[in-house]
Motif scaffolding. Structure first.
Motif, short mmCIF file in Angstrom:
data_model
loop_
_atom_site.label_atom_id
_atom_site.label_comp_id
_atom_site.label_asym_id
_atom_site.label_seq_id
_atom_site.Cartn_x
_atom_site.Cartn_y
_atom_site.Cartn_z
N ILE A 70 60.60 4.72 2.15
CA ILE A 70 61.39 6.31 2.51
C ILE A 70 60.74 6.25 4.04
O ILE A 70 59.68 6.47 4.28
N PRO A 71 61.60 5.83 5.00
CA PRO A 71 61.11 5.77 6.42
C PRO A 71 60.73 6.95 6.99
O PRO A 71 59.93 6.94 7.75
N LYS A 72 61.39 8.20 6.79
CA LYS A 72 61.20 9.37 7.72
C LYS A 72 59.73 9.98 7.03
O LYS A 72 59.01 10.37 7.95
N VAL A 73 59.58 10.09 5.83
CA VAL A 73 58.41 10.49 5.24
C VAL A 73 57.17 9.75 5.67
O VAL A 73 56.06 10.16 5.75
N ARG A 74 57.53 8.24 5.51
CA ARG A 74 56.35 7.34 5.95
C ARG A 74 55.85 7.69 7.36
O ARG A 74 54.64 7.80 7.81
N SER A 75 56.71 8.17 8.21
CA SER A 75 56.12 8.36 9.80
C SER A 75 55.52 9.53 9.85
O SER A 75 54.70 9.44 10.61
N ILE A 76 56.00 10.47 8.90
CA ILE A 76 55.50 11.79 9.02
C ILE A 76 54.07 11.54 8.50
O ILE A 76 52.97 12.13 8.96
#
Length: 136
Positions: A107-113
């Protein structure tokens, strides 16, 4: 025991979870125990999917963990037990705790957050080390 030391200890445990998750998932793709027990000369086979993401998550954890650990230990050694240090320690630990499954699931965007949350945690601990603020 100060809460930031407890969170540091839990972060050490989380580091072990990272190692085990990455090793186990990679081991499944690389040939199991026979491969692991061998001399592993030559090139290590690449892994894909969740195993690859878990390896990357583990590497990423160990890029930030030494900084967090050093700062927490410096805060304890200098008696800087304050709101910024405690809040930063919580943010780092829980950001990292959630990061592993989120990255493993891809889950890329959540990972970055979550990565950002953990870095903000490190910055708060750093700030708490140098700035005199309200005690916890």
């Amino acid at each position: 025991m100060p809460v930031e030391i407890r969170l540091l200890a839990w972060s050490c445990f989380l580091g072990l979870v990272h190692i085990i998750a990455a090793s186990y998932s990679g081991l499944q793709q690389r040939g199991g125990f026979t491969w692991a027990a061998g001399n592993r000369e030559g090139r290590t086979p690449e892994v894909t999917g969740a195993a690859s993401r878990l390896e990357k998550a583990s590497k990423n954890f160990f890029e930030t963990f030494p900084i967090f650990a050093a700062l927490v230990l410096a805060c304890v050694a200098t008696g800087r037990h304050n709101t910024a240090v405690v809040l930063g320690s919580y943010l780092y630990f829980f950001g990292r705790l959630a990061y592993l499954p989120v990255y493993g699931l891809g889950i890329p965007k959540v990972r970055s957050i979550l990565w950002g949350v953990s870095v903000v945690g490190i910055l708060l601990v750093l700030w708490g080390l140098f700035v005199k603020i309200l005690p916890y």
